[in-house]
Design an enzyme around this catalytic site. Structure first.
Site, PDB file in Angstrom:
ATOM      1  N   TYR A 107       0.865  -1.282  -0.085  1.00  0.00           N
ATOM      2  CA  TYR A 107      -0.003  -0.016  -0.037  1.00  0.00           C
ATOM      3  C   TYR A 107       0.842   1.320   0.124  1.00  0.00           C
ATOM      4  O   TYR A 107       0.647   2.326  -0.682  1.00  0.00           O
ATOM      5  CB  TYR A 107      -0.967   0.050   1.122  1.00  0.00           C
ATOM      6  CG  TYR A 107      -2.231  -0.955   0.947  1.00  0.00           C
ATOM      7  CD1 TYR A 107      -3.291  -0.529   0.407  1.00  0.00           C
ATOM      8  CD2 TYR A 107      -1.978  -2.231   1.743  1.00  0.00           C
ATOM      9  CE1 TYR A 107      -4.528  -1.433   0.046  1.00  0.00           C
ATOM     10  CE2 TYR A 107      -3.229  -2.962   1.546  1.00  0.00           C
ATOM     11  CZ  TYR A 107      -4.221  -2.496   0.607  1.00  0.00           C
ATOM     12  OH  TYR A 107      -5.415  -3.312   0.429  1.00  0.00           O
ATOM     13  N   ASN A 130     -12.818   0.322  -5.599  1.00  0.00           N
ATOM     14  CA  ASN A 130     -12.776  -0.237  -7.059  1.00  0.00           C
ATOM     15  C   ASN A 130     -13.840  -0.930  -7.640  1.00  0.00           C
ATOM     16  O   ASN A 130     -14.057  -2.157  -7.150  1.00  0.00           O
ATOM     17  CB  ASN A 130     -11.378  -0.766  -7.023  1.00  0.00           C
ATOM     18  CG  ASN A 130     -11.041  -1.412  -8.550  1.00  0.00           C
ATOM     19  OD1 ASN A 130     -11.720  -0.840  -9.393  1.00  0.00           O
ATOM     20  ND2 ASN A 130     -10.344  -2.463  -8.564  1.00  0.00           N
ATOM     21  N   HIS A 139      -6.237  -6.526  -6.530  1.00  0.00           N
ATOM     22  CA  HIS A 139      -5.627  -7.633  -5.862  1.00  0.00           C
ATOM     23  C   HIS A 139      -3.929  -7.653  -5.753  1.00  0.00           C
ATOM     24  O   HIS A 139      -3.383  -8.323  -4.949  1.00  0.00           O
ATOM     25  CB  HIS A 139      -6.043  -8.965  -6.430  1.00  0.00           C
ATOM     26  CG  HIS A 139      -5.563  -9.097  -7.950  1.00  0.00           C
ATOM     27  ND1 HIS A 139      -6.208  -8.313  -8.873  1.00  0.00           N
ATOM     28  CD2 HIS A 139      -4.509  -9.686  -8.430  1.00  0.00           C
ATOM     29  CE1 HIS A 139      -5.572  -8.825  -9.993  1.00  0.00           C
ATOM     30  NE2 HIS A 139      -4.642  -9.432  -9.767  1.00  0.00           N
TER      31      HIS A 139
END
Length: 168
Positions: A107, A130, A139
């Site tokens: 992230y 999303n 993913h």
């Protein structure tokens, strides 16, 4: 004309909601209505008829999903996607599309790639909101310790996609 179709995949039913070949929403569910609910109100269609998977609205996205599951893990990157939100989230979704298959990011790395290194929570929010799973590959984002983190369609699907992309 917006329409939807559902395909069988090794990870379960995968539904695509598209408008003239542009993906508005997609995910591992047979429930098109749940995907339509994820579409930004400015883009959300009033009704979405189901069509065969060779219908013009969905033919290119369907072909890309089939190619992805046949081993061409880059095929989905060629399909156009239309999502709306604020400027950072839209930029973050574009940054996600640039994350190569088989090379997941954290992230923190994703926030930097989206242009705001300190906005790790906002980057995570972009993943969470999303609507076009697989085509905008949220993913491919992992926790900073390398663990999977969450995924709207379950960590088993996320793990399967990442393994497929590592092998591809």
């Amino acid at each position: 004309m917006t329409s939807a179709t559902t395909l069988d995949t090794p990870d379960g039913p995968f539904t695509i909601v598209a408008d003239d070949g542009v993906v508005l929403a997609s995910g591992w569910t047979a429930d098109a209505a749940s995907l339509v609910a994820l579409v930004h109100p400015a883009l959300r269609p009033d009704q979405v008829p189901g069509v065969p998977d060779d219908g013009t609205d969905v033919a290119a996205p369907v072909a890309a999903v089939r190619a992805y599951y046949a081993g061409d893990v880059t095929a989905v990157a060629q399909v156009p996607v239309r999502q709306r939100s604020g400027p950072f989230r839209e930029q973050a979704w574009e940054a996600l599309r640039a994350v190569p298959a088989g090379e997941p990011v954290t992230y923190t790395e994703y926030a930097a790639q989206a242009g705001r290194p300190a906005a790790v929570r906002a980057a995570a929010g972009a993943c969470a909101h999303n609507a076009a799973a697989l085509f905008v590959p949220c993913h491919r984002v992992l926790r900073s310790d390398g663990t999977l983190g969450g995924f709207r369609y379950g960590t088993a699907v996320k793990e399967s996609l990442l393994a497929r992309e590592r092998a591809g």
